[in-house]
Write an enzyme that holds these catalytic residues in place. Structure first.
Site, PDB file in Angstrom:
ATOM      1  CG  ASP A   1      60.792  30.757  35.731  1.00  0.00           C
ATOM      2  OD1 ASP A   1      61.786  30.910  34.984  1.00  0.00           O
ATOM      3  OD2 ASP A   1      59.657  30.521  35.298  1.00  0.00           O
TER       4      ASP A   1
ATOM      5  CG  HIS B   1      57.555  25.883  54.966  1.00  0.00           C
ATOM      6  ND1 HIS B   1      58.744  25.879  55.660  1.00  0.00           N
ATOM      7  CD2 HIS B   1      57.877  26.107  53.661  1.00  0.00           C
ATOM      8  CE1 HIS B   1      59.748  26.099  54.813  1.00  0.00           C
ATOM      9  NE2 HIS B   1      59.247  26.248  53.602  1.00  0.00           N
TER      10      HIS B   1
END
Length: 338
Positions: free
Chosen positions: A256, A91
């Site tokens: 995940d 970011h």
């Protein structure tokens, strides 16, 4: 149309062949990543501001050791911070280049933006900075600390090691609305490719850096649009599990679902099973420009590890040219110097 897709597929495979055959040696970690040239203009910045692996060799040789020790200590307190540090680094670099603008904490800054609401790890960087300042006052930038911390967090998660080039300076400007430019999980592949290429990153970098979703979590808010109505790109059983997990928009789900705490290639395997959490993840498997990379990475863990290291170096090398009076080494990562 079929001919065009085949042509793109062949080009992608050729690129992967180049990666495997020479550009990225398949060696066991730790290794020294192949360092590309930083994304800066030598005509704009003086030579001393070009990144170097020996930048702190004489200025602060203990810097990397301090960063590594601190990240490890925080990891043992809360292992989820490791994934947060990798995300925080992305970011930062994705907006104004790697200049620690995401760390500035004032009204109207990137850090205060709605898009940054779920970012974490700021206290880790503050702790590291305070310790580094004791040993090497006014020397090590917050941007360099964040970059190295992301590398050390990756290693602690079981990922690859790479040599971090140093010499970044801290920016003085941070604007809230610019944080909205960072992908939020609902973009199409063309938008993702354009975003990455505008920052000097390739389609391969896009697919490989997306592999960081092999660890970490996301809020249910990011996938509400996929749960609201039937999404044909989402496995039905997985959809039911997500619906049960997402009682509230601020609940968390693993990126995940198979091995949520292991740095591995299961993220790519999940995409082939329609089990990519974010729509942007699943789209990588469906688009002909990115799917060949996904398929290759899903079967070659060494390729993923080695290329992840190289792509993270590429990410960390994003620097936006600026006048020297717009850059500094912050004494406190939350504020510009007095």
């Amino acid at each position: 149309m079929k001919l065009l897709s085949l042509f793109v597929f062949v080009l992608c495979q050729l690129k992967l062949l180049m990666v495997v055959s020479g550009s990225i040696p398949l060696v066991q970690k730790p290794f020294t990543a192949i360092l590309p040239k930083p994304h800066i203009s030598p005509n704009t910045l003086p030579f001393k501001d070009v990144l170097s692996s020996v930048y702190y060799l004489n200025k602060c040789p203990q810097a990397e050791g301090i960063i590594q020790q601190k990240v490890k200590a925080w990891f043992h307190k809360n292992y989820t911070l490791a994934a947060s540090l990798i995300r925080l680094h992305f970011h930062d670099c994705a907006v104004r280049g790697c200049d620690a603008s995401i760390l500035l904490n004032h009204k109207g800054s990137e850090r205060r933006a709605l898009a940054s609401k779920t970012l974490r790890g700021f206290q880790v960087i503050d702790d590291i900075k305070a310790e580094v300042e004791k040993s090497c006052p006014k020397t090590v930038s917050c941007a360099d600390i964040l970059t190295a911390a992301a590398r050390d967090a990756t290693v602690l998660l079981g990922g690859p090691f790479w040599e971090v080039p140093f010499g970044r300076k801290d920016g003085k400007i941070s604007i809230s609305k610019e944080a909205d430019m960072v992908p939020q999980g609902h973009e199409n592949v063309t938008q993702l490719i354009d975003f990455f290429q505008a920052r000097g990153l390739s389609i391969l970098d896009l697919v490989v850096l997306s592999g960081s979703h092999t660890i970490g979590r996301s809020t249910c808010y990011s996938i509400l649009h996929r749960l609201a109505k039937f999404d044909p790109t989402l496995d039905r059983k997985y959809l039911k599990n997500l619906t049960r997990s997402c009682k509230w928009s601020n609940d968390f789900v693993h990126l995940d679902v198979t091995t949520p705490t292991a740095f591995d290639i299961e993220y790519y395997k999940n995409l082939g099973k329609k089990m990519g959490l974010l729509s942007t993840d699943q789209a990588l498997f469906l688009d002909p420009r990115t799917s060949p990379f996904v398929s290759a990475l899903a079967t070659q863990p060494d390729l993923f590890f080695n290329q992840f290291a190289v792509s993270m170096v590429n990410l960390g090398n994003i620097l936006i040219p600026a006048h020297l009076n717009q850059k500094e080494v912050r004494l406190n990562c939350n504020y510009v110097n007095p």
